[in-house]
Design an enzyme around this catalytic site. Structure first.
Site, PDB file in Angstrom:
ATOM      1  N   HIS A  94       2.064 -17.542 106.438  1.00 62.61           N
ATOM      2  CA  HIS A  94       2.869 -18.709 106.120  1.00 62.61           C
ATOM      3  C   HIS A  94       3.922 -18.284 105.108  1.00 62.61           C
ATOM      4  CE1 HIS A  94       3.934 -22.758 104.773  1.00 62.61           C
ATOM      5  NE2 HIS A  94       3.412 -23.169 105.899  1.00 62.61           N
TER       6      HIS A  94
ATOM      7  N   ASP B 127      -1.523 -24.404 111.934  1.00 66.08           N
ATOM      8  CA  ASP B 127      -1.458 -24.433 113.397  1.00 66.08           C
ATOM      9  C   ASP B 127      -2.677 -23.812 114.060  1.00 66.08           C
ATOM     10  OD1 ASP B 127       1.169 -25.545 113.631  1.00 66.08           O
ATOM     11  OD2 ASP B 127       1.924 -23.653 112.864  1.00 66.08           O
TER      12      ASP B 127
END
Length: 389
Positions: A275, A326
């Site tokens: 991320h 996700d």
């Protein structure tokens, strides 16, 4: 094209050059705080762990829009308003029925949300009231758009929204044509809470930039949906699911560890990991991981969960990177019967709460967004007549 680099740039004159604006503060906000080192996410003062445990999506919407939790009567009023706004204007519904059945759901959502603006009444010049009304109507209507398109493309009858129940409950009902069980509703609601807001990501930045021109909230949300549609922002959970389904094709004995190592060896990107902000386990992924385990057992998708865990371990060992929001949301959505190409739409259905909150915040203290671009090309070239080029 000549390729120019930034090596010979005077950094004292341009101290803030950053590809992708890394580390540049563009706005101040009370909507959310992310501590990437600690793996902490706060919405308007409340830790995501607290909200995941106690709140509902509707309560989170109120929190983001007002920077405080609602009273009992305020929450009741907001739920009533959201329920009252669920129906789509007929031309929008006609568009959904008549558009290409093979269209990307995110493209359909983008167009339909843009059309909603045509059916909004002005609010007698009260900008704050108007913004609040637009936030409520989009939050109420986006689930209807997604469910209507999914049913329409499958040749099924479009299910009208209920005049009761939570956003999560009503969405699953419109999508599947039957009232969901308590576990599915709770799961859906938690997913909406976890995706509601996340700092200055690409889509939120887009929404605020559009707001800063004094354009309307529908334009800002349409632009945000356009940004979210890209695989580097919102499309990753669909890619994660497709990876897991690729594994499933190898049958019961599929080896997720070998599969992951092989992909890494080929320098292929594994979606759902790493991320831009978190340097540790994404706090949202922790909640989704628990849910994914529970759901996969309930729905007979244990393999998907086991493979996910194997991939997670392999990525940590090989690359030292952790999963993001996700990674587990893919299995969760799949377990409650949602098709992979709808995942990003559901992200949008939740994030509209954050986008609209940022829009209102920007509108309250606006300044036109105007960064500088550093020109790195040639200057004052001599003109060559066309016959000599």
């Amino acid at each position: 094209m000549a390729h120019h680099n930034l090596d010979n740039i005077d950094t004292s004159e341009y101290p803030h050059i950053n590809r992708g604006l890394d580390g540049i503060v563009a706005f101040s906000t009370t909507k959310s705080s992310i501590d990437g080192q600690q793996g902490e996410l706060i919405y308007s003062g409340y830790n995501i762990d607290t909200l995941a445990e106690y709140s509902s999506f509707e309560e989170v919407c109120f929190l983001l829009w007002n920077d405080r939790l609602p009273t009992e009567s305020e929450l009741k009023d907001l739920k009533k308003e959201l329920i009252g706004q669920r129906n789509l204007p007929k031309p929008v519904l006609d568009y959904i029925k008549n558009t290409n059945k093979n269209a990307e759901p995110m493209a359909v959502l983008r167009t339909a949300v843009s059309m909603l603006a045509d059916f909004e009444d002005g609010r007698d010049g009260n900008k704050a009231e108007e913004n609040r009304a637009h936030a409520i109507s989009m939050t109420a209507q986006i689930p209807t758009i997604i469910a209507a398109f999914d049913r329409s493309r499958k040749g099924k009858e479009i299910v009208a929204p209920l005049t009761e129940g939570s956003t999560a409950y009503n969405f699953l009902y419109m999508l599947n044509g039957e009232k969901p069980g308590e576990a599915a509703e709770k799961t859906m609601d938690l997913c909406l809470i976890l995706h509601a807001e996340h700092g200055m990501n690409a889509s939120t930045f887009t929404a605020r930039t559009i707001c800063a021109t004094e354009s309307d909230m529908f334009s800002a949300v349409t632009g945000a949906i356009g940004a979210l549609k890209g695989p580097l922002h919102g499309g990753a959970n669909t890619a994660v699911m497709n990876t897991l389904l690729e594994l499933e094709k190898q049958g019961e004995n599929a080896d997720a560890v070998a599969f992951t190592k092989e992909k890494l060896a080929k320098k292929e990107k594994i979606m759902g990991f790493g991320h831009r902000v978190y340097k540790t386990f994404d706090p949202r992924a922790r909640h989704l991981r628990k849910m994914s385990q529970k759901l996969s057992e309930e729905t007979g998708h244990e393999k998907l969960y086991e493979w996910s865990e194997d991939m997670l371990k392999t990525m940590k060992e090989e690359k030292n990177i952790d999963p993001n929001v996700d990674f587990f949301s893919a299995t969760v959505y799949y377990s409650i019967g949602i098709q992979p190409d709808l995942y990003t739409c559901i992200f949008a259905m939740s994030r509209v709460s954050g986008w609209s909150a940022h829009y209102m915040e920007q509108a309250d203290n606006n300044r036109l967004v105007r960064p500088r671009a550093l020109y790195i090309g040639e200057k004052n070239l001599d003109w060559t007549p066309i016959e000599k080029r």
